[in-house]
Design a protein around this motif. Sequence first.
Motif, PDB file in Angstrom:
ATOM      1  N   ALA A 187       0.800  -1.229   0.000  1.00  0.00           N
ATOM      2  CA  ALA A 187       0.000   0.000   0.000  1.00  0.00           C
ATOM      3  C   ALA A 187       0.833   1.279   0.000  1.00  0.00           C
ATOM      4  N   LEU A 188       2.043   1.232   0.567  1.00  0.00           N
ATOM      5  CA  LEU A 188       2.799   2.476   0.736  1.00  0.00           C
ATOM      6  C   LEU A 188       3.049   3.194  -0.595  1.00  0.00           C
TER       7      LEU A 188
ATOM      8  N   SER B 118      -0.259   3.960  -2.593  1.00  0.00           N
ATOM      9  CA  SER B 118      -1.065   5.114  -2.165  1.00  0.00           C
ATOM     10  C   SER B 118      -0.501   6.412  -2.750  1.00  0.00           C
ATOM     11  N   ILE B 119       0.831   6.461  -2.912  1.00  0.00           N
ATOM     12  CA  ILE B 119       1.433   7.660  -3.533  1.00  0.00           C
ATOM     13  C   ILE B 119       0.995   7.738  -5.000  1.00  0.00           C
TER      14      ILE B 119
ATOM     15  N   ILE C 223      -2.533   8.975  -5.314  1.00  0.00           N
ATOM     16  CA  ILE C 223      -2.649  10.445  -5.227  1.00  0.00           C
ATOM     17  C   ILE C 223      -2.318  11.055  -6.599  1.00  0.00           C
TER      18      ILE C 223
ATOM     19  N   MET D  17      -4.793  13.249  -9.120  1.00  0.00           N
ATOM     20  CA  MET D  17      -4.457  14.598  -9.595  1.00  0.00           C
ATOM     21  C   MET D  17      -4.500  14.665 -11.124  1.00  0.00           C
TER      22      MET D  17
ATOM     23  N   VAL E  19      -6.545   1.979   2.237  1.00  0.00           N
ATOM     24  CA  VAL E  19      -5.413   2.922   2.300  1.00  0.00           C
ATOM     25  C   VAL E  19      -5.344   3.758   1.013  1.00  0.00           C
TER      26      VAL E  19
ATOM     27  N   THR F 203      -8.262   6.162   0.555  1.00  0.00           N
ATOM     28  CA  THR F 203      -8.158   7.299   1.483  1.00  0.00           C
ATOM     29  C   THR F 203      -7.247   8.359   0.868  1.00  0.00           C
ATOM     30  N   ALA F 204      -6.090   7.906   0.365  1.00  0.00           N
ATOM     31  CA  ALA F 204      -5.127   8.851  -0.228  1.00  0.00           C
ATOM     32  C   ALA F 204      -5.766   9.615  -1.392  1.00  0.00           C
TER      33      ALA F 204
ATOM     34  N   ALA G 283      -8.984   9.950  -2.059  1.00  0.00           N
ATOM     35  CA  ALA G 283     -10.170  10.716  -1.641  1.00  0.00           C
ATOM     36  C   ALA G 283      -9.779  12.126  -1.193  1.00  0.00           C
ATOM     37  N   TRP G 284      -8.598  12.243  -0.565  1.00  0.00           N
ATOM     38  CA  TRP G 284      -8.174  13.576  -0.105  1.00  0.00           C
ATOM     39  C   TRP G 284      -7.913  14.522  -1.274  1.00  0.00           C
ATOM     40  N   VAL G 285      -7.430  13.982  -2.389  1.00  0.00           N
ATOM     41  CA  VAL G 285      -7.242  14.844  -3.569  1.00  0.00           C
ATOM     42  C   VAL G 285      -8.601  15.353  -4.040  1.00  0.00           C
TER      43      VAL G 285
END
Lengths: 137, 318
Positions: free
Chosen positions: B120-121, B124-125, B128, B132, B250, B253-254, B256-258
């Motif tokens: 996931a690490l 998740s990047i 994002i 975008m 995970v 979530t990443a 969704a914030w964008v």
Amino acid sequence: MKQQLHANRIQLTYATVLSWTSTLGIIFVITGYLVYVFQLLPSTVPPSEVALHWHLRAAELHKIVPVPSGWDWIYQLGRGDVLSYASVVYLSSVTMLCLAVIIPLFLKENDVIYAVMTLLQVLVLVFAAAGIVSGGH
Amino acid sequence: MNQRCCKTIGSIFLLTLLSGMLLFSPAVAFAVQSQPPVQTEWWVWEIALFVFSFFLGIIAVIAGVGGGVLFVPIVSSFFPFHIDFVRGAGLLVALSGALSAGSPLLKKGLANLKLALSMALIASISSIAGAMVGLAMPENIVQLSLGATILGISVIMLLSKNSAYPEIKEPDTLSKILHIYGIYYDEQLKKDVSWQIHRTPVGILLFVVIGFMAGMFGLGAGWANVPVFNLVLGAPLRVSVATSIFVLSVNDTAAAWVYLHKGAVLPLIAVPSVAGMMLGTKIGARLLTKVHTRVVRKLVITLLAAAGLRALLKGFGI
């Protein structure tokens, strides 16, 4: 053979925190929405006005109606639409909370690799939430 | 015989439901598509979205697919909302589903924290980055690439054959360093099953691609996570499905914030979708033994392909 659970302590802690925070999130999301659509609190933008513009791109809609986005709603929590938006923000923060809780547990077990990996994961999500790596304004 | 009869009736019911969803979809019923819904009250759309998501939730569980992958192409085809908001809602639909399913899977030891965190690490990047790029692209390009992706997913779903208990003779070095292995109690076999994985670097690379696409289109990525865990890394199917849900929570979530920062999340669209889908999923789980899941799965793949084709045509301006 009888069923045995094979989840370790860290995994069980994550699961317990997740269970509580996500249940709370669902309740919050539904309550916030009902407060908004039934106009139980005054709104920044009423639902009928949002509906007139929801066929537009997000950027265009925001030029016309000031619906909450990012963190610009934080000082207006007494409004119905803001409350509903805040509940969605909370739901998007649940994973971060759960991951943050297990970092000390990894450290306690001397599992440095996963403590660092989880910390980095939380930082990625915090940066995204803060708008640093997600184009916030 | 009786059971078969009930299953057939159940399948016919769902077939009718699917056809009904298309025929009586709000876009057809109110003859509105991408134009502002001037004549239709906003609350009608809210109720329609809730009901639509409810049925979608039932069908998604029975077909064994995530709700998010069905939600975006279908809702963007039949509702008057801009695809930006549909993608934002799609991510929240997938996220809330993953959050509510995650706890029991972790407690049973089916989802594996170490396997999930390792993938996931970086994913998740890229999720994002995908979000975008997706929000910056022109609408027709989004529709075109969404259509092509959805058609691709339909083909993957049609062709992919999972392996319940893959045999891994030798785990790779990275998975040994990261201590990625486990044991779980298999209710079907009535015994403990231990597992390990191989090809970890390839898996991480594939999760980067999956994360990007999930963020770009607001799709839940179970359709891709599960085959990668199961067929590439060699995790047992149950572990793959459960861990996929964790990874999804995970990555989504990443992304969704964008969408939140770009103003592409409207609670008016996201909440009825989340509530309807979650309720439908619970009902769907109860209906699971009463219908022919294979028939429903094929129908859903057809529906998905049709939605993909529609998105492609929209992208071409047809």
